[in-house]
Design an enzyme around this catalytic site. Structure first.
Site, mmCIF file in Angstrom:
data_model
loop_
_atom_site.group_PDB
_atom_site.id
_atom_site.type_symbol
_atom_site.label_atom_id
_atom_site.label_comp_id
_atom_site.label_asym_id
_atom_site.label_seq_id
_atom_site.Cartn_x
_atom_site.Cartn_y
_atom_site.Cartn_z
ATOM 1 N N ASP A 1 2.736 -4.758 8.778
ATOM 2 C CA ASP A 1 1.577 -3.865 8.502
ATOM 3 C C ASP A 1 0.494 -4.884 8.791
ATOM 4 O O ASP A 1 0.495 -5.868 7.715
ATOM 5 C CB ASP A 1 1.846 -3.221 7.444
ATOM 6 C CG ASP A 1 0.561 -2.215 7.271
ATOM 7 O OD1 ASP A 1 -0.590 -2.385 7.676
ATOM 8 O OD2 ASP A 1 0.554 -0.968 6.647
ATOM 9 N N ARG B 1 -12.891 -5.831 -5.875
ATOM 10 C CA ARG B 1 -12.239 -6.083 -4.624
ATOM 11 C C ARG B 1 -13.477 -6.305 -3.750
ATOM 12 O O ARG B 1 -14.481 -5.319 -3.620
ATOM 13 C CB ARG B 1 -11.259 -5.164 -3.772
ATOM 14 C CG ARG B 1 -10.165 -5.498 -3.092
ATOM 15 C CD ARG B 1 -9.340 -4.280 -2.838
ATOM 16 N NE ARG B 1 -10.180 -3.492 -1.901
ATOM 17 C CZ ARG B 1 -9.604 -2.919 -0.889
ATOM 18 N NH1 ARG B 1 -8.281 -3.010 -0.415
ATOM 19 N NH2 ARG B 1 -10.082 -1.792 -0.281
ATOM 20 N N TYR C 1 -10.034 0.898 11.396
ATOM 21 C CA TYR C 1 -11.229 1.149 10.856
ATOM 22 C C TYR C 1 -11.520 0.204 9.747
ATOM 23 O O TYR C 1 -12.566 0.092 8.933
ATOM 24 C CB TYR C 1 -11.395 2.571 10.192
ATOM 25 C CG TYR C 1 -10.062 2.760 9.383
ATOM 26 C CD1 TYR C 1 -10.060 2.343 7.888
ATOM 27 C CD2 TYR C 1 -9.069 3.584 9.697
ATOM 28 C CE1 TYR C 1 -8.924 2.854 7.198
ATOM 29 C CE2 TYR C 1 -8.101 4.095 9.057
ATOM 30 C CZ TYR C 1 -7.982 3.501 7.727
ATOM 31 O OH TYR C 1 -6.714 3.754 7.165
ATOM 32 N N LYS C 2 -10.798 -0.829 9.520
ATOM 33 C CA LYS C 2 -11.233 -1.793 8.495
ATOM 34 C C LYS C 2 -11.556 -3.052 9.244
ATOM 35 O O LYS C 2 -12.936 -2.875 9.689
ATOM 36 C CB LYS C 2 -9.947 -2.238 7.669
ATOM 37 C CG LYS C 2 -9.246 -1.166 6.828
ATOM 38 C CD LYS C 2 -8.068 -1.529 6.114
ATOM 39 C CE LYS C 2 -7.486 -0.001 5.505
ATOM 40 N NZ LYS C 2 -6.085 -0.226 5.133
ATOM 41 N N PHE D 1 0.898 -1.122 -0.045
ATOM 42 C CA PHE D 1 0.167 -0.066 -0.039
ATOM 43 C C PHE D 1 0.919 1.409 -0.058
ATOM 44 O O PHE D 1 1.851 1.217 0.731
ATOM 45 C CB PHE D 1 -0.993 -0.136 1.077
ATOM 46 C CG PHE D 1 -1.694 0.951 1.516
ATOM 47 C CD1 PHE D 1 -3.191 0.861 0.771
ATOM 48 C CD2 PHE D 1 -1.591 2.103 2.077
ATOM 49 C CE1 PHE D 1 -4.045 1.827 0.899
ATOM 50 C CE2 PHE D 1 -2.787 3.134 2.035
ATOM 51 C CZ PHE D 1 -3.778 2.975 1.794
HETATM 52 C C1 PLP Z 1 -5.284 0.988 4.983
HETATM 53 C C2 PLP Z 1 -3.945 0.937 4.838
HETATM 54 C C3 PLP Z 1 -3.319 2.065 5.416
HETATM 55 C C4 PLP Z 1 -3.952 3.042 5.731
HETATM 56 O O1 PLP Z 1 -2.817 4.152 6.450
HETATM 57 P P1 PLP Z 1 -3.585 5.587 7.210
HETATM 58 O O2 PLP Z 1 -2.397 6.160 7.609
HETATM 59 O O3 PLP Z 1 -4.847 5.026 8.049
HETATM 60 O O4 PLP Z 1 -4.475 6.105 5.983
HETATM 61 C C5 PLP Z 1 -1.957 1.890 5.478
HETATM 62 N N1 PLP Z 1 -1.264 0.632 5.117
HETATM 63 C C6 PLP Z 1 -1.825 -0.359 4.775
HETATM 64 C C7 PLP Z 1 -1.359 -1.588 4.057
HETATM 65 C C8 PLP Z 1 -3.346 -0.261 4.344
HETATM 66 O O5 PLP Z 1 -3.871 -1.190 3.805
#
Ligand code: PLP
Length: 410
Positions: A206, A380, A231-232, A137
């Site tokens: 992560d 997705r 939040y996921k 990501f």
């Molecule tokens: C959703 C997600 C993020 C989100 O980062 P924020 O700082 O909360 O916006 C980061 N890394 C991964 C791998 C994600 O899936």
């Protein structure tokens, strides 16, 4: 050209199978803890989890009584000051961590920064390189590049499946995703962690797309540091604060690049010199985001009595069943699963490659099936085992079969 429609007997069989699986689902009643109805099939909980019913009344009380009436007293009397660690300890069992190692606060991006810089600072001397998951990501990659510049290291991007083999005597740390956000591929956290340790490097994980969907086993794998969002699959609400895990043995070595006053050993001493707190509070920065933190606290009530192994079992039957429905109902040349078929390699989502995926997802959403689209060609579908039913998976596949000849390539 219109595609042949699946014969009614096939649909009937799938309906019977969905009913059977839902009837046998030990988590079926947990869905009632969420504000959901049957108008939509919500398959985007891997982006923003649904609202647990307990959040609104709790936040109402936090705002009107704790803030409105008690005001400043609430830092003490309502437990606001210690909430980052208290909520962290509620997340701990979901990721296989003993208490006292997780603190909640700040965004995932900020925690990636804290974790990675701290990992580099505790790495063995002479280690010049950070390995980063090449398919990450994007925010993780951006932050890693900045952390490398700040600390005078270089970044090497490596596909996660090759990280174990790529680590060597140059490697300070590796930042790896447990589950790929785009494909839903699950990586071997214990195996990669062990290989990094073998090379003398630290493992920074992560967990954004795994925590709350499958067992993570941080302590058992001796993972060094980890971050994840809430939040996921943890349903903490939009912008809910993220968390930072630092393995207990490494806590005394954790040298935060953002040593705000909340991480001081005596924050109210207001001393000019910095003296870090012991334990998880060392990962704090500034004043905690109390409203969103306590929304998360309430959201975590949805996990009461829920066993993460049961969540994983249901996640796999949901994704297996959805893949089976897609195979049975959607003409094969129109979609191609990119999520691995093997359970050991699969997170809790199904990604399908499809031409015109953006338009297909728009049509799906218009028909009440909410997943998301990732450019250039990925549909997705996230399966949150706490509230998704096998009947929802079937409805999503049937709707996909309906819209795809019209909105995709034809
Ligand atoms: C959703 C997600 C993020 C989100 O980062 P924020 O700082 O909360 O916006 C980061 N890394 C991964 C791998 C994600 O899936």
């Amino acid at each position: 050209m219109s595609e042949p429609v699946a014969p009614p007997a096939v649909v009937q069989d799938l309906e019977a199978r969905a009913a059977e699986l839902d009837a046998a689902d030990p988590l079926a009643a947990v869905r009632d803890r969420f504000a959901l109805d049957d108008s939509t099939v919500y398959l985007d909980g891997n982006s923003l989890g649904a609202l647990p019913r307990g959040v609104l009344p709790r936040l109402g009380d936090v705002v009107s009584r704790e803030w409105g009436e008690l005001r400043i007293r609430s830092w003490e009397e309502s437990g606001w000051w210690t909430a980052p660690e208290r909520v962290g300890d509620r997340i701990a069992p979901l990721v296989g961590a003993a208490a006292g190692q997780i603190v909640v606060g700040d965004s995932t991006s900020v925690n990636v920064f804290k974790a990675l810089v701290a990992a580099i600072r505790m790495a063995r001397p002479g280690r010049s390189e950070i390995l980063v998951d090449a398919t990450t990501f994007p925010t993780d990659g951006y932050i890693a590049a900045s952390a490398a510049r700040l600390t005078g290291r270089t970044v090497r991007a490596v596909p996660p499946a090759e990280i174990a083999g790529a680590a060597d005597e140059r490697t300070a740390a590796a930042l790896v995703n447990h589950v790929d956000y785009r494909t839903g591929r699950l990586y071997d956290l214990p195996g990669i962690t062990a290989a990094l340790h073998e090379a003398g490097a630290l493992a920074v994980w992560d967990l954004c797309h795994s925590a709350g969907a499958l067992p993570v086993g941080l302590d058992a794998a001796e993972a060094d540091l980890a971050v994840g969002c809430t939040y996921k699959y943890l349903n903490g609400g939009p912008g809910a604060p993220a968390y930072l895990y630092v393995r207990r043995a490494l806590q005394p070595l954790f040298d935060s690049p953002l040593p705000g006053w909340n991480s001081h050993a005596d924050p109210f001493g207001m001393a000019p010199g910095y003296q870090p707190a012991d334990g998880a509070p060392r990962g704090r920065v500034g004043t905690p985001e109390i409203l969103s933190l306590l929304a998360l606290d309430a959201a975590l009530d949805a996990w009461d009595g829920v066993d993460i192994e049961a969540v994983r079992a249901k996640s796999l039957t949901l994704t297996d069943f959805f893949l089976g429905c897609v195979t049975a109902l959607v003409p094969p040349r129109l979609v191609e699963p990119v999520t691995p078929a093997g359970h050991a390699d699969r997170g809790s989502q199904v990604s399908l490659r499809c031409e015109g995926a953006g338009a297909v997802m728009r049509d799906l959403v218009a028909r009440g099936v909410v997943g998301d689209f990732r450019r250039p060609d990925i549909l997705r579908f996230g399966f949150t085992p706490l509230y998704t039913r096998h009947a929802d998976a079937l409805r999503a596949a049937r709707t996909l079969a309906d819209v795809i000849p019209a909105s995709g390539a034809s």
